[in-house]
Design a protein around this motif. Structure first.
Motif, PDB file in Angstrom:
ATOM      1  N   ASP A  44       0.820  -1.220   0.000  1.00 15.08           N
ATOM      2  CA  ASP A  44       0.000   0.000   0.000  1.00 15.08           C
ATOM      3  C   ASP A  44       0.854   1.271   0.000  1.00 15.08           C
ATOM      4  OD1 ASP A  44       0.904  -0.105   2.586  1.00 15.08           O
ATOM      5  OD2 ASP A  44      -1.071   0.089   3.522  1.00 15.08           O
ATOM      6  N   ALA A  45       2.169   1.133  -0.239  1.00 15.12           N
ATOM      7  CA  ALA A  45       3.036   2.312  -0.322  1.00 15.12           C
ATOM      8  C   ALA A  45       4.156   2.039  -1.317  1.00 15.12           C
ATOM      9  CB  ALA A  45       3.618   2.641   1.045  1.00 15.12           C
ATOM     10  N   TYR A  46       4.448   3.027  -2.152  1.00  9.53           N
ATOM     11  CA  TYR A  46       5.458   2.844  -3.185  1.00  9.53           C
ATOM     12  C   TYR A  46       6.464   3.987  -3.139  1.00  9.53           C
ATOM     13  CZ  TYR A  46       7.587   2.361  -7.812  1.00  9.53           C
ATOM     14  OH  TYR A  46       8.473   2.230  -8.847  1.00  9.53           O
ATOM     15  N   PHE A  47       7.748   3.639  -3.190  1.00  8.77           N
ATOM     16  CA  PHE A  47       8.843   4.611  -3.111  1.00  8.77           C
ATOM     17  C   PHE A  47       9.771   4.403  -4.297  1.00  8.77           C
ATOM     18  CE2 PHE A  47       8.640   6.091   1.405  1.00  8.77           C
ATOM     19  CZ  PHE A  47       7.578   5.309   1.823  1.00  8.77           C
ATOM     20  N   CYS A  48      10.103   5.489  -5.002  1.00  5.80           N
ATOM     21  CA  CYS A  48      11.061   5.397  -6.098  1.00  5.80           C
ATOM     22  C   CYS A  48      11.784   6.728  -6.260  1.00  5.80           C
ATOM     23  CB  CYS A  48      10.364   5.008  -7.397  1.00  5.80           C
ATOM     24  SG  CYS A  48       9.199   6.247  -7.991  1.00  5.80           S
ATOM     25  N   ASP A  49      12.857   6.723  -7.071  1.00  5.45           N
ATOM     26  CA  ASP A  49      13.601   7.952  -7.341  1.00  5.45           C
ATOM     27  C   ASP A  49      13.115   8.567  -8.653  1.00  5.45           C
ATOM     28  OD1 ASP A  49      14.866   6.792  -9.605  1.00  5.45           O
ATOM     29  OD2 ASP A  49      16.326   5.840  -8.294  1.00  5.45           O
ATOM     30  N   SER A  50      13.765   9.656  -9.074  1.00  7.21           N
ATOM     31  CA  SER A  50      13.302  10.350 -10.278  1.00  7.21           C
ATOM     32  C   SER A  50      13.729   9.655 -11.561  1.00  7.21           C
ATOM     33  CB  SER A  50      13.810  11.795 -10.277  1.00  7.21           C
ATOM     34  OG  SER A  50      15.220  11.821 -10.434  1.00  7.21           O
ATOM     35  N   ASP A  51      14.536   8.587 -11.472  1.00  2.00           N
ATOM     36  CA  ASP A  51      14.882   7.810 -12.658  1.00  2.00           C
ATOM     37  C   ASP A  51      13.827   6.745 -12.975  1.00  2.00           C
ATOM     38  OD1 ASP A  51      17.120   9.223 -13.177  1.00  2.00           O
ATOM     39  OD2 ASP A  51      18.553   7.636 -12.678  1.00  2.00           O
ATOM     40  N   ALA A  52      12.855   6.554 -12.097  1.00  2.00           N
ATOM     41  CA  ALA A  52      11.782   5.597 -12.394  1.00  2.00           C
ATOM     42  C   ALA A  52      11.043   6.074 -13.644  1.00  2.00           C
ATOM     43  CB  ALA A  52      10.823   5.501 -11.213  1.00  2.00           C
ATOM     44  N   PRO A  53      10.795   5.169 -14.572  1.00  2.00           N
ATOM     45  CA  PRO A  53      10.174   5.601 -15.830  1.00  2.00           C
ATOM     46  C   PRO A  53       8.772   6.166 -15.610  1.00  2.00           C
ATOM     47  CG  PRO A  53      11.017   3.352 -15.991  1.00  2.00           C
ATOM     48  CD  PRO A  53      11.075   3.732 -14.545  1.00  2.00           C
ATOM     49  N   GLY A  54       8.437   7.195 -16.383  1.00  2.00           N
ATOM     50  CA  GLY A  54       7.078   7.712 -16.358  1.00  2.00           C
ATOM     51  C   GLY A  54       6.882   8.911 -15.464  1.00  2.00           C
ATOM     52  N   VAL A  55       5.648   9.109 -15.054  1.00  2.00           N
ATOM     53  CA  VAL A  55       5.240  10.290 -14.307  1.00  2.00           C
ATOM     54  C   VAL A  55       5.436  10.055 -12.810  1.00  2.00           C
ATOM     55  CG1 VAL A  55       3.355  11.917 -13.881  1.00  2.00           C
ATOM     56  CG2 VAL A  55       3.487  10.695 -16.069  1.00  2.00           C
ATOM     57  N   GLY A  56       6.505  10.630 -12.267  1.00  2.00           N
ATOM     58  CA  GLY A  56       6.757  10.438 -10.839  1.00  2.00           C
ATOM     59  C   GLY A  56       6.633   8.974 -10.479  1.00  2.00           C
ATOM     60  N   PRO A  57       5.896   8.653  -9.426  1.00  2.00           N
ATOM     61  CA  PRO A  57       5.704   7.251  -9.049  1.00  2.00           C
ATOM     62  C   PRO A  57       4.509   6.610  -9.770  1.00  2.00           C
ATOM     63  CG  PRO A  57       4.680   8.654  -7.423  1.00  2.00           C
ATOM     64  CD  PRO A  57       5.281   9.589  -8.458  1.00  2.00           C
ATOM     65  N   LEU A  58       3.759   7.406 -10.533  1.00  2.00           N
ATOM     66  CA  LEU A  58       2.453   6.950 -11.004  1.00  2.00           C
ATOM     67  C   LEU A  58       2.554   5.826 -12.030  1.00  2.00           C
ATOM     68  CD1 LEU A  58       0.592  10.372 -11.303  1.00  2.00           C
ATOM     69  CD2 LEU A  58       0.780   8.817  -9.342  1.00  2.00           C
ATOM     70  N   SER A  59       3.449   5.996 -13.007  1.00  2.00           N
ATOM     71  CA  SER A  59       3.530   4.995 -14.073  1.00  2.00           C
ATOM     72  C   SER A  59       3.945   3.638 -13.527  1.00  2.00           C
ATOM     73  CB  SER A  59       4.503   5.448 -15.160  1.00  2.00           C
ATOM     74  OG  SER A  59       4.085   6.669 -15.724  1.00  2.00           O
ATOM     75  N   MET A  60       4.986   3.646 -12.668  1.00  2.00           N
ATOM     76  CA  MET A  60       5.491   2.359 -12.178  1.00  2.00           C
ATOM     77  C   MET A  60       4.535   1.725 -11.173  1.00  2.00           C
ATOM     78  SD  MET A  60       7.964   1.795 -14.039  1.00  2.00           S
ATOM     79  CE  MET A  60       8.191   0.219 -13.270  1.00  2.00           C
ATOM     80  N   ALA A  61       3.877   2.525 -10.348  1.00  2.00           N
ATOM     81  CA  ALA A  61       2.906   1.963  -9.403  1.00  2.00           C
ATOM     82  C   ALA A  61       1.786   1.262 -10.175  1.00  2.00           C
ATOM     83  CB  ALA A  61       2.333   3.052  -8.497  1.00  2.00           C
ATOM     84  N   GLU A  62       1.377   1.879 -11.273  1.00  2.00           N
ATOM     85  CA  GLU A  62       0.332   1.256 -12.101  1.00  2.00           C
ATOM     86  C   GLU A  62       0.860  -0.010 -12.771  1.00  2.00           C
ATOM     87  OE1 GLU A  62      -2.196   3.378 -15.365  1.00  2.00           O
ATOM     88  OE2 GLU A  62      -0.478   2.440 -16.311  1.00  2.00           O
ATOM     89  N   TYR A  63       2.073   0.109 -13.369  1.00  2.00           N
ATOM     90  CA  TYR A  63       2.694  -1.020 -14.089  1.00  2.00           C
ATOM     91  C   TYR A  63       2.816  -2.248 -13.192  1.00  2.00           C
ATOM     92  CZ  TYR A  63       6.464  -3.238 -16.903  1.00  2.00           C
ATOM     93  OH  TYR A  63       7.251  -4.083 -17.648  1.00  2.00           O
ATOM     94  N   LEU A  64       3.146  -2.001 -11.911  1.00  2.00           N
ATOM     95  CA  LEU A  64       3.332  -3.101 -10.976  1.00  2.00           C
ATOM     96  C   LEU A  64       2.007  -3.588 -10.393  1.00  2.00           C
ATOM     97  CD1 LEU A  64       6.444  -1.637  -9.078  1.00  2.00           C
ATOM     98  CD2 LEU A  64       6.439  -3.567 -10.685  1.00  2.00           C
ATOM     99  N   GLY A  65       0.919  -2.882 -10.671  1.00  2.00           N
ATOM    100  CA  GLY A  65      -0.390  -3.298 -10.184  1.00  2.00           C
ATOM    101  C   GLY A  65      -0.648  -2.949  -8.727  1.00  2.00           C
ATOM    102  N   LEU A  66      -0.054  -1.838  -8.271  1.00  2.00           N
ATOM    103  CA  LEU A  66      -0.189  -1.479  -6.857  1.00  2.00           C
ATOM    104  C   LEU A  66      -1.376  -0.546  -6.642  1.00  2.00           C
ATOM    105  CD1 LEU A  66       3.576  -0.628  -6.159  1.00  2.00           C
ATOM    106  CD2 LEU A  66       2.451  -2.881  -6.061  1.00  2.00           C
ATOM    107  N   ARG A  67      -1.985  -0.681  -5.492  1.00  2.00           N
ATOM    108  CA  ARG A  67      -2.981   0.306  -5.031  1.00  2.00           C
ATOM    109  C   ARG A  67      -2.384   0.960  -3.793  1.00  2.00           C
ATOM    110  NH1 ARG A  67      -8.584   0.050  -6.141  1.00  2.00           N
ATOM    111  NH2 ARG A  67      -8.971   0.536  -3.965  1.00  2.00           N
ATOM    112  N   CYS A  68      -1.938   2.213  -3.951  1.00  2.00           N
ATOM    113  CA  CYS A  68      -1.155   2.848  -2.893  1.00  2.00           C
ATOM    114  C   CYS A  68      -1.931   3.929  -2.170  1.00  2.00           C
ATOM    115  CB  CYS A  68       0.114   3.462  -3.480  1.00  2.00           C
ATOM    116  SG  CYS A  68       1.232   2.233  -4.145  1.00  2.00           S
ATOM    117  N   ARG A  69      -1.702   4.028  -0.879  1.00  2.00           N
ATOM    118  CA  ARG A  69      -2.200   5.172  -0.128  1.00  2.00           C
ATOM    119  C   ARG A  69      -1.050   6.019   0.395  1.00  2.00           C
ATOM    120  NH1 ARG A  69      -3.600   3.463   5.785  1.00  2.00           N
ATOM    121  NH2 ARG A  69      -2.487   1.502   5.998  1.00  2.00           N
ATOM    122  N   TYR A  70       0.153   5.652   0.003  1.00  2.00           N
ATOM    123  CA  TYR A  70       1.309   6.457   0.396  1.00  2.00           C
ATOM    124  C   TYR A  70       2.348   6.390  -0.716  1.00  2.00           C
ATOM    125  CZ  TYR A  70       4.356   8.847   3.675  1.00  2.00           C
ATOM    126  OH  TYR A  70       5.128   9.790   4.297  1.00  2.00           O
TER     127      TYR A  70
END
Ligand SMILES: [Zn+2]
Lengths: 384, 138
Positions: A44-70
């Motif tokens: 329920d929480a995803y952390f990445c740096d600015s080299d993660a592909p896409g829009v901030g954390p949004l693209s990768m959180a979606e790609y990985l199938g996460l539902r995040c509240r943090y």
């Protein structure tokens, strides 16, 4: 603190021309979750740096199938992931999330991407970028030269950091450089930017890594041995009003904050994972974290101090960034994962520190002679 | 000043324009906070020490000493074929430590504590000239 690292995974490859950065993220994220015995649906929480592909954390959180509240995209270069773990632990303690996934990866080797920040648009850009500091090593060399001048540190002493890393890397089948080297090998390698030689510099590798951070309730019901996050500190150091002092790093702030929170001292530490983008990076961090007196780092690393399993302070037993892995030109994640292995008793048998209970992980980012970050974690064995 | 090193090849932003315009006239402008007297580097329109917004400008004397340096032997881009060259922090007589090159000398002769003097690239009509330093002579 009440948080635990319950899963960790370092990508086994160092040259990855056939995968996208997103695919590398997915492999290490799923690897860390599998290691923990968790699934993407538990996160329920995803952390990445600015080299993660896409829009901030949004693209990768979606790609990985996460539902995040943090979500947290703290960007402090190679130290980012240590900050992520510290922030995740705080968020878990506040009840903002339960299971945090920290992911990083990149392909500088196959994409031939240089390290270092993009200063275009930064207010300092025209005062720093026109004088031929074209590589990160040129900047760190300024700090190394000053350290030698102020404290008498020698190239032979810096080389000891590389020698220890290489002795460890021979036991790591995934390490990029597995051949032990001597002090003379370092000194006779080509000078890149005085006083730093080629073998004073870390490797450039593709790859990545991930860790899973969770609260006590989650950690308790998992089969895997977890690692306790006991303390965290972070800091930034710049040029101030224009009088940079290159004799110390931001570790002088991040270190005491982490040690104080954990309620321990450097003398209590069994194992150290210390950022080693260059030999000078690790040597100055050891001083600033309090493992030796300021200026005595050169003397400290002599006589096999850093060599596992029986040196006074075994350091970077995976081979560090100098020999094993510096994925995406950012070493914090890989250093942290080796500390997790040590505390689980899962390091390579030849370098496993006996009865390893307490570890420090220290990361730095940016550029030492201008503006840099530091993040320090104190990690403990499950029963610590 | 004789140097093989690249000249300024950028267009200053509006905020930076007075600083770089002064370089075309052979002056390195420093900023001073009128509230706390701090000499500020790099230039900005406020004081990062006290937050004061009254900042005035004056030309540097051009005297400096080498705080640290490196001889670059492997580089990229427009500097790739110009090695070895010297990158340094020099401490200006006015206080700030400034990134620059040490030119007009054998890189092997550069050392920490060395006295150096400001020099600009020859004028070429560009909107900025880079500030570099060479060893004090005589
Ligand atoms: Zn002021």
């Amino acid at each position: 603190m009440t948080a635990f690292i319950v899963g960790a995974y370092e990508h086994p490859r160092r040259d990855i021309p056939d995968l996208s950065v997103a695919e590398i993220h997915a492999e290490v994220a799923l690897g860390a979750l599998a290691d923990a015995g968790l699934a993407p649906s538990d996160v329920d929480a995803y952390f990445c740096d600015s080299d993660a592909p896409g829009v901030g954390p949004l693209s990768m959180a979606e790609y990985l199938g996460l539902r995040c509240r943090y979500l947290d995209t703290t960007e402090t270069g190679g130290a980012s992931y240590l900050s992520h773990v510290g922030h995740a632990a705080a968020a878990i303690a506040l009840g903002k999330c339960r299971v945090a996934l920290v992911v990083m990866g990149g392909r500088p080797r196959s994409l031939r991407r240089a390290s270092g920040p993009d200063l275009s648009g930064a207010p300092e850009t025209h005062h720093e970028t026109h004088w031929g500091i074209t590589d990160t090593v040129h900047n760190y060399a300024l700090a190394a030269m000053r350290h030698m001048h102020e404290f008498g540190t020698t190239s032979r002493q810096l080389a000891e950091v590389k020698v220890a890393a290489s002795l460890h890397a021979q036991h790591n089948p995934n390490a990029f450089l597995r051949t032990p080297v001597t002090v003379d090998d370092v000194l006779y390698s080509p000078m890149i930017s005085d006083p730093l030689h080629r073998l004073d510099c870390c490797v450039m590798t593709d790859g990545g890594g991930a860790v899973v951070v969770a609260g006590r309730d989650v950690a308790r019901r998992l089969q895997r041995r977890s690692v306790t996050v006991l303390g965290h500190g972070e800091a930034a150091k710049g040029t101030g009003t224009g009088r940079p002092d290159l004799s110390y790093t931001a570790a002088v702030w991040s270190g005491p904050a982490a040690f104080t929170e954990a309620g321990v001292t450097p003398a209590d530490i069994d194992y150290a994972s210390i950022y080693d983008s260059f030999t000078i990076t690790a040597l100055m961090a050891l001083e600033d974290l309090g493992f030796c007196e300021k200026g005595k780092g050169g003397r400290f690393v002599e006589d096999g101090t850093l060599v596992a399993p029986h040196g006074r302070l075994p350091m970077n037993t995976d081979g560090g960034g100098l020999c094993n892995n510096q994925p995406d030109n950012r070493g914090g994640m890989a250093r942290m994962i080796e500390a997790v292995r040590q505390l689980r008793g899962e390091a390579a048998p030849e370098v496993q520190v006996p009865d390893c209970r307490l570890a420090v992980v220290h990361g730095s980012g940016g550029r030492l002679a201008t503006r840099s970050s530091a993040a320090t974690l104190i990690l403990g064995r499950e029963d610590a | 000043m004789n140097t093989r090193l690249p000249r300024a090849d950028f267009t200053p932003s509006d905020a930076d324009e007075p600083f770089w315009a002064a370089t075309t006239e052979g002056r390195l402008l420093l900023s001073r906070c009128e509230s706390c007297a701090t000499v500020i580097w790099y230039p900005r329109p406020f004081c990062p020490r006290c937050g004061g917004s009254e900042v005035t400008h004056f030309p540097a004397s051009g005297e400096a000493t080498v705080y640290t340096y490196t001889v670059v032997r492997k580089a990229r881009g427009e500097y790739r074929d110009l090695t070895p060259y010297v990158v340094a922090y020099v401490e200006l007589a006015e206080g700030p430590r400034v990134l620059t090159n040490i030119v007009d000398c054998d890189p092997a002769d550069v050392h920490i504590g060395q006295r150096v003097v400001l020099a600009f690239d020859a004028p070429d009509g560009a909107r900025a000239r880079l500030y570099r330093f060479h060893p004090e002579t005589g």
